[in-house]
Write an enzyme that holds these catalytic residues in place. Structure first.
Site, PDB file in Angstrom:
ATOM      1  N   SER A 178       1.913  -9.702  -0.753  1.00 23.11           N
ATOM      2  CA  SER A 178       1.601  -8.202  -0.690  1.00 23.11           C
ATOM      3  C   SER A 178       1.705  -7.733   0.620  1.00 23.11           C
ATOM      4  O   SER A 178       1.937  -6.250   0.782  1.00 23.11           O
ATOM      5  CB  SER A 178       0.130  -8.194  -1.199  1.00 23.11           C
ATOM      6  OG  SER A 178      -0.566  -9.025  -0.359  1.00 23.11           O
ATOM      7  N   GLU A 201     -10.286   5.497   2.897  1.00 24.91           N
ATOM      8  CA  GLU A 201     -10.950   4.437   3.758  1.00 24.91           C
ATOM      9  C   GLU A 201      -9.785   3.425   3.911  1.00 24.91           C
ATOM     10  O   GLU A 201      -8.922   3.279   3.360  1.00 24.91           O
ATOM     11  CB  GLU A 201     -12.194   3.891   2.469  1.00 24.91           C
ATOM     12  CG  GLU A 201     -11.551   2.934   1.542  1.00 24.91           C
ATOM     13  CD  GLU A 201     -10.403   3.549   0.557  1.00 24.91           C
ATOM     14  OE1 GLU A 201     -10.529   4.684   0.439  1.00 24.91           O
ATOM     15  OE2 GLU A 201      -9.594   2.716  -0.092  1.00 24.91           O
ATOM     16  N   LYS A 241       0.744  -1.350   0.007  1.00 26.03           N
ATOM     17  CA  LYS A 241       0.098   0.135  -0.132  1.00 26.03           C
ATOM     18  C   LYS A 241       0.981   1.260   0.006  1.00 26.03           C
ATOM     19  O   LYS A 241       0.322   2.300  -0.416  1.00 26.03           O
ATOM     20  CB  LYS A 241      -0.989  -0.005   1.093  1.00 26.03           C
ATOM     21  CG  LYS A 241      -2.036  -1.200   1.032  1.00 26.03           C
ATOM     22  CD  LYS A 241      -3.051  -0.943   0.283  1.00 26.03           C
ATOM     23  CE  LYS A 241      -4.282  -1.859   0.193  1.00 26.03           C
ATOM     24  NZ  LYS A 241      -4.958  -1.604  -0.948  1.00 26.03           N
TER      25      LYS A 241
END
Lengths: 271, 386
Positions: B372, B107, B85
């Protein structure tokens, strides 16, 4: 159908009152009765929303109304049945507020044809900007239902020009930036918005978002709106009377009548 | 807008008219920044020194044996913040600063995007507000603590499922009401144009690195690249560098939850239908009337009833394949990888690992799995599941 709406706005010299309800909130029969109370209290046009699971353009009061209507089993077809019943009883112009996915799943052409058949004059799709609306506008025009678009203080002149070109019926003019809801004040930049809408389009402007008191209604009509749209301030009376239909009807009438009176007693700005 | 943001029949920008000026401004700013060498150098500098890029491409010996061919793990779990991210939030936060927007909102589902936003905001001196479903706040408590430590305000969302979908609804509402000073840092390659393209452009560094690192290690391209898909940002980031190489299979692992037949899953590409959610046409989980269904996944980061429109397109044209992996399979894969490779991956990433274990590969294949994120955030959850 949209001609009737345009004639109403053209031929009235006072402000118009367009209250909003979610179809099927809190249930089919009560919703029908509440719409009747609005007509009796002086509604000139009725605006109804089809309940949607993710109403991102709406504030907490309308969200809760959508949830109640869905819990009561309000499918799009059931909402159309409610409109047909309303049309048969009251014959007021009707405007729909939609989220695009419901139209998409119903089938765009089928949706507008059905809307016309139950007496709908105009449809605003809350999450459909003009650039994405080609197919919807074509279907609306083919059905004789006015495609309505939004203008606000942040709309560029280029975007207002597109609204003037493609929109029919009226311009839904946002009096307060944000989602729908009840607010103390309507925005100061109103006069400028209505002036710009009047300059760019021949369509009348109806003002919505954040309008909750008779003073707000007078204020937007004086600023140049053909009328005022009130939603959350009325819908919250349903929330406040959850299990008592008579009390909800009385509260709805009491909330709506002063708003209608404020609209009807305010002279519109000449175009 | 200069582009409609279409991916075949998917994408577009289906939002309130009130958001249009903002999206137009964002699209213009991004197209401008993307071509500005000073900006791209700034992003590269932050990714290298703050976030720790490049991340390793790790030859996984035990997993190779288990799968039956050479397997490499792309270690995004080692990126600062603990997940991919950060690639996205650093880029978007720098873009926000360039646009003179001082307030970031976002969010978050699992909390990884929220943490990455809060970190980027702290790094660049921007205010941060994070919307998070109350259910997710409970199941991802350490991430809530981290966000607050970085100075972010975390706003609990109670509506609907009280998870990622509801958090996006609330962030969009807040944004509509605070346009002038607020930048919405969308966390995944979904939402209205230009977000799917913007997030893909910022995440493609994953695949670009895989390509260079594998060429270096093996002198060839991978046979397959696997990644988990919720909204789909780490997957599109891993896939983009290989879209024009048809010999590279692109495989997404979807949250199969308790199984597709149970109805309790988030496998949008497997079981969804075309619809409009959160600003784009994509595949969504919905009933026959168009009401959006609640999704289910053991991993909060994949618990979403929509998916990025580019994945819907890649699936439709057959360029990428998407297969469901159940909660139980993901849990097993997480435990296996911890025990045999010494890597605690996120429950999200464990879906991709599980799929690699499941699929038949040829011994001559070279497979890359994008890990990830790391799994520390899932510890409490793992205990509860055992």
């Amino acid at each position: 159908m949209s001609a009737r709406l345009e004639a109403l706005m053209r031929d009235t010299d006072h402000g118009l009152f367009m209250p909003f309800l979610v179809a099927g909130d809190p249930d089919f029969e009560t919703s029908l009765a509440l719409a009747g109370a609005l007509v009796e209290s002086g509604a000139d046009i009725l605006e109804l929303g089809f309940p949607f699971s993710d109403p991102v353009a709406d504030g907490p009061i309308i969200q809760a109304a959508d949830a109640r209507a869905l819990a009561a089993g309000t499918t799009p077809e059931r909402a159309f049945e409610l409109l047909a019943a309303l049309h048969a009883r009251h014959d007021r112009p009707m405007v729909l507020l939609m989220y695009f996915n419901l139209i998409l799943q119903y089938g765009v052409e089928r949706f507008y044809a059905r809307a016309r058949d139950v007496g709908v004059d105009a449809v605003l799709v809350a999450d459909l900007p003009i650039e994405m609306a080609g197919k919807v506008v074509a279907a609306a025009n083919a059905a004789g239902v006015a495609p309505v678009f939004i203008a606000s203080a942040v709309s560029t002149d280029a975007r207002l020009a597109r609204v003037a070109e493609v929109g029919r019926g009226f311009v839904y003019t946002v009096a307060h930036l944000g989602v729908t809801g009840v607010r103390d004040e309507v925005d100061g930049g109103l006069d400028a918005v209505f002036a710009r809408v009047a300059r760019t389009t021949r369509l009348p402007a109806l003002a919505g978002f954040g309008i909750s008191t008779p003073q707000h209604v007078r204020r937007v009509v004086e600023a140049g709106a053909a009328g005022a749209i009130v939603g959350s301030a009325l819908v919250r009376t349903i929330e406040e009377h959850p299990h008592d239909r008579d009390a909800a009807l009385a509260a709805m009438y009491a909330a709506a009548a002063p708003l209608a009176e404020a609209a009807h007693n305010t002279t519109r700005k000449p175009c | 807008m200069r582009s409609e943001g279409r991916f075949g029949s998917f994408g577009g920008y289906y939002v309130s008219e009130l958001l249009l000026p903002c999206l137009e401004e964002l699209e213009a700013a991004w197209l401008d920044a993307r071509d500005d060498p000073a900006f791209t150098a700034e992003v590269a500098h932050e990714l290298a020194h703050f976030a720790g890029r490049p991340t390793p491409l790790d030859p996984a010996r035990a997993l190779s044996e288990r799968v039956g061919c050479r397997v490499y793990l792309k270690r995004e779990d080692l990126l600062h913040g603990g997940a991919h991210k950060t690639n996205n939030t650093i880029g978007q936060a720098l873009l926000a600063r360039r646009m003179n927007k001082r307030h970031l909102i976002a969010e978050t589902g699992a909390g990884q995007h929220g943490v990455a936003c809060a970190m980027a905001g702290a790094r660049l001196g921007l205010d941060v507000t994070i919307f998070m479903g109350r259910k997710d706040m409970e199941r991802q408590r350490p991430n809530v603590q981290r966000m607050r430590l970085f100075g972010a305000e975390v706003v609990p969302v109670d509506q609907g499922s009280a998870s990622l979908k509801a958090a996006i609804n609330e962030a969009m509402r807040y944004w509509t009401a605070h346009l002038s000073d607020t930048f919405y840092v969308f966390g995944t390659a979904a939402g209205p144009h230009p977000y799917p393209s913007l997030v893909r452009d910022l995440q493609r560094v994953i695949g670009d690195e895989i390509r260079a690192q594998l060429l270096e290690a093996e002198g060839r391209l991978p046979s397959a690249v696997l990644a988990c898909v919720g909204g789909g940002s780490n997957a599109i980031g891993a896939f983009t560098a290989f879209l024009d190489d048809p010999e590279v299979r692109l495989i997404g692992a979807e949250p199969g939850g308790e199984g597709i037949a149970s109805g309790r899953h988030g496998a949008t590409l497997t079981a969804g239908t075309s619809g409009c959610l959160h600003g784009a046409i994509s595949l969504v989980l919905q009933d026959e009337h168009g009401q959006i269904r609640e999704s289910h996944s053991i991993s909060a980061g994949l618990d979403y009833p929509g998916v990025g429109p580019e994945h819907a397109h890649l699936s439709e044209i057959g360029r990428a394949t998407y297969l469901p992996v159940t909660d139980a399979q993901a849990l097993d894969a997480l435990r296996w990888l911890a025990r045999h490779e010494g890597i605690l991956c996120a429950l999200e990433s464990a879906h991709a690992v599980a799929l690699a274990m499941e699929l038949p590969f040829d011994p001559s294949d070279v497979v890359v799995i994008n890990v990830s994120g790391r799994g520390d955030k899932d510890l409490e959850h793992l205990e509860a599941a055992s």
